[in-house]
Structures are given as structure tokens and as C-alpha cells.
Design a protein around this motif. Sequence first.
Motif, mmCIF file in Angstrom:
data_model
loop_
_atom_site.group_PDB
_atom_site.id
_atom_site.type_symbol
_atom_site.label_atom_id
_atom_site.label_comp_id
_atom_site.label_asym_id
_atom_site.label_seq_id
_atom_site.Cartn_x
_atom_site.Cartn_y
_atom_site.Cartn_z
ATOM 1 N N ALA A 191 0.865 -1.191 0.000
ATOM 2 C CA ALA A 191 0.000 0.000 0.000
ATOM 3 C C ALA A 191 0.892 1.228 0.000
ATOM 4 O O ALA A 191 2.025 1.173 0.482
ATOM 5 N N CYS A 192 0.375 2.334 -0.523
ATOM 6 C CA CYS A 192 1.114 3.592 -0.536
ATOM 7 C C CYS A 192 0.073 4.709 -0.358
ATOM 8 O O CYS A 192 -0.734 4.955 -1.255
ATOM 9 N N GLY A 193 0.099 5.338 0.809
ATOM 10 C CA GLY A 193 -0.938 6.314 1.146
ATOM 11 C C GLY A 193 -0.903 7.541 0.250
ATOM 12 O O GLY A 193 -1.950 7.976 -0.256
ATOM 13 N N THR A 194 0.274 8.089 0.024
ATOM 14 C CA THR A 194 0.336 9.289 -0.813
ATOM 15 C C THR A 194 0.013 8.959 -2.269
ATOM 16 O O THR A 194 -0.542 9.790 -2.990
ATOM 17 N N ALA A 195 0.273 7.699 -2.691
ATOM 18 C CA ALA A 195 -0.109 7.311 -4.061
ATOM 19 C C ALA A 195 -1.623 7.215 -4.184
ATOM 20 O O ALA A 195 -2.196 7.557 -5.228
ATOM 21 N N ALA A 196 -2.257 6.765 -3.090
ATOM 22 C CA ALA A 196 -3.734 6.711 -3.089
ATOM 23 C C ALA A 196 -4.299 8.127 -3.198
ATOM 24 O O ALA A 196 -5.229 8.385 -3.974
ATOM 25 N N CYS A 197 -3.683 9.064 -2.452
ATOM 26 C CA CYS A 197 -4.110 10.471 -2.527
ATOM 27 C C CYS A 197 -3.875 11.014 -3.934
ATOM 28 O O CYS A 197 -4.754 11.662 -4.515
ATOM 29 N N ALA A 198 -2.713 10.710 -4.492
ATOM 30 C CA ALA A 198 -2.370 11.198 -5.832
ATOM 31 C C ALA A 198 -3.341 10.644 -6.870
ATOM 32 O O ALA A 198 -3.798 11.366 -7.763
ATOM 33 N N ALA A 199 -3.689 9.362 -6.742
ATOM 34 C CA ALA A 199 -4.603 8.746 -7.721
ATOM 35 C C ALA A 199 -5.981 9.396 -7.658
ATOM 36 O O ALA A 199 -6.596 9.674 -8.698
ATOM 37 N N LEU A 200 -6.450 9.688 -6.442
ATOM 38 C CA LEU A 200 -7.773 10.321 -6.307
ATOM 39 C C LEU A 200 -7.745 11.725 -6.912
ATOM 40 O O LEU A 200 -8.597 12.090 -7.728
ATOM 41 N N VAL A 201 -6.735 12.498 -6.540
ATOM 42 C CA VAL A 201 -6.619 13.856 -7.072
ATOM 43 C C VAL A 201 -6.528 13.816 -8.595
ATOM 44 O O VAL A 201 -7.244 14.533 -9.309
ATOM 45 N N ASN A 202 -5.698 12.934 -9.118
ATOM 46 C CA ASN A 202 -5.561 12.821 -10.572
ATOM 47 C C ASN A 202 -6.834 12.295 -11.218
ATOM 48 O O ASN A 202 -7.176 12.676 -12.348
ATOM 49 N N GLY A 203 -7.566 11.446 -10.491
ATOM 50 C CA GLY A 203 -8.843 10.959 -11.019
ATOM 51 C C GLY A 203 -9.852 12.089 -11.150
ATOM 52 O O GLY A 203 -10.585 12.174 -12.143
ATOM 53 N N VAL A 204 -9.875 12.992 -10.164
ATOM 54 C CA VAL A 204 -10.794 14.141 -10.231
ATOM 55 C C VAL A 204 -10.354 15.081 -11.353
ATOM 56 O O VAL A 204 -11.166 15.512 -12.174
ATOM 57 N N ARG A 205 -9.030 15.329 -11.409
ATOM 58 C CA ARG A 205 -8.506 16.276 -12.414
ATOM 59 C C ARG A 205 -8.824 15.808 -13.829
ATOM 60 O O ARG A 205 -9.022 16.601 -14.735
#
Length: 284
Positions: A214-228
Motif C-alpha cells: 500500500a502507498c498512502g500518498t499514491a492513493a491520494c495522488a490517484a484520487l486527485v488525478n482521477g478528479v482532475r
Amino acid sequence: MNGLGNEIIVADMRGRADRVLPAAAIALNGDIATGFDQIMAIHDPRTPGTAAYVEIINSDGSRAQACGNGMRCVVHALAAESGTTSYVFETIAGILTGEARADGLISVDMGKPRTYWQDIPLSEEFYDTRKIELQIGPIDAPVLHSPSAVSMGNPHATFWVDQDVWSYALDRFGPLLENHPIFPERANISIAQVVAPDHIILRTWERGAGLTRACGTAACAALVNGVRTKRTERQATITMPGGDLIVAWREDDHVLLTGPAELEFAGRFDPATGAWSRSEQDVA
Ligand SMILES: N[C@H](CCC[C@H](N)C(=O)O)C(=O)O
């Protein structure tokens, strides 16, 4: 400890003037009993109003600016020690807050994403970091291409796929992309499959640590990039090999990461050499 299978050593360095050195990290990671992904070193606070200054070291000895799963482990450890459930921390990337919830999960405010190419950073000027020119595999049929790039304090590239994330040789592509010259500070590399507007399946090759569960900041990055990129809503479940994280990109631009943290065993180690011993009372 672990944060959803992301192996974390939480080091209590409070009251000390020394630091956990890269050599200690490399030695600890070289021992099967203490192999880890990151060390979260808790130091005395440097800024009034914060509980601690936290340094983050990857298993290759490199320093990182952020670690979401590791921060949850720090909250869990301090809450178990003191009973206090809310914390304000400082890291090299700034101030972040964490809370141990009544349901046993832990939420960490990972701060605001940075999307400007120089803040990620990228070595070339991309004015639209939602889709940068980077690909891997045959030039006429790339296996992975056009990732979204963002910083959560640390650099991330999210490659979008519509196949099963396990069908990609991330163990082979990861190090090539992590060390690609487009990332002057290297990067964390993720493969993301959006299975619903509120559900992403994610695998990550971490900068300085390799494949992790697991990678917490990657999960955050994926969500942000998914919204963008208009693939996801502003809150989603991120399913990683170790389990599920919940990420929400709030209207105030802060990204909230929620998930578990678990204590495995306690011990002591020399922050200069990594020599260690396990505590008698087994706590796992
Ligand atoms: N490898 C990352 C740091 C740890 C990230 C990950 N373990 C997390 O939970 O965010 C980096 O060098 O940027």
C-alpha cells in the motif's frame, strides 16, 4: 508497524539530538526480521502548536517528504501511548494533522496537492500535468503512457489502465520509470484502474522502496488525478494489494486519507548503525 501492509518502523527520537541515518535504514532493511518500507522518526517539535517533527526515510536510505500510511502509524503509536487522539505534526513538506477515530481507523490530512510542473517536480515544462508525455514499452504500442503527475509533498505519476492492474510487469517498469530523467527527484509510480467513479484499484512502485502492499500518498495522488481527469468523484475507495483506503479531496483543497494502522512488535535500534533488539514483552 504497518499501514495496510506498508511496512513501517516508527522510531521514537524525542529528546535526542541525533537522527536515524541512511546506513541504519539500509542495515535494518537488510535483515529479514526488520525489513521495512519507511522509517517514521518522531523528533521533538520545531514549531509551537505541533506535537512532533517527523522525518521519513525510505528503505534505500533516501529521505521522503510525505508518507500517508506511515503518518497513520505515528498517530496510532502516540495515541496508544498517551490516549490523545488528535495530533498536529510537522514534516519537511509542511504541517499535517491526524486523528485516531472511535471506529479504530485513522484519518490524516495530507495537505494540498501541488499540480504545477515545477512543484512536482518535472524536469521539463508541462502546463497540463494531467497528462504528461511519458511512455514505456514499444514506441508504436506503449504498455503504459500519458500519466497524470502530482505532488503530495512527494512526487507521483498515475498511469491509467483499463486492464487488471496485476497484468502489468510493474516490478520491471517501476524502477525504469522511478528513475526516468523527467523526474529530477525520482517518483512514485502507480498503475490505476478506475472501476467506478468512487472506486480505484491501485498498485504502486514506491520511490526508494519498490513494490509495496500500500502507498498512502499514491492513493491520494490517484484520487486527485482521477478528479482532475474527470474519472472519479472527490471521494473514493482506493483498493491496494494490502486492502482499502478512503481518500477525499475536500473543497478546501486538503486531501484526507483514512485507513488502518497496526502494531507488529516493539524493540530498540541504534539510529546510526541499525543494530537492533526486540523488546521482551511481545506486543503483536
Ligand atoms: N516512497 C515515498 C515515501 C513513502 C510513501 C508511502 N509509503 C505512503 O504511504 O505515502 C517517497 O519516497 O516519496
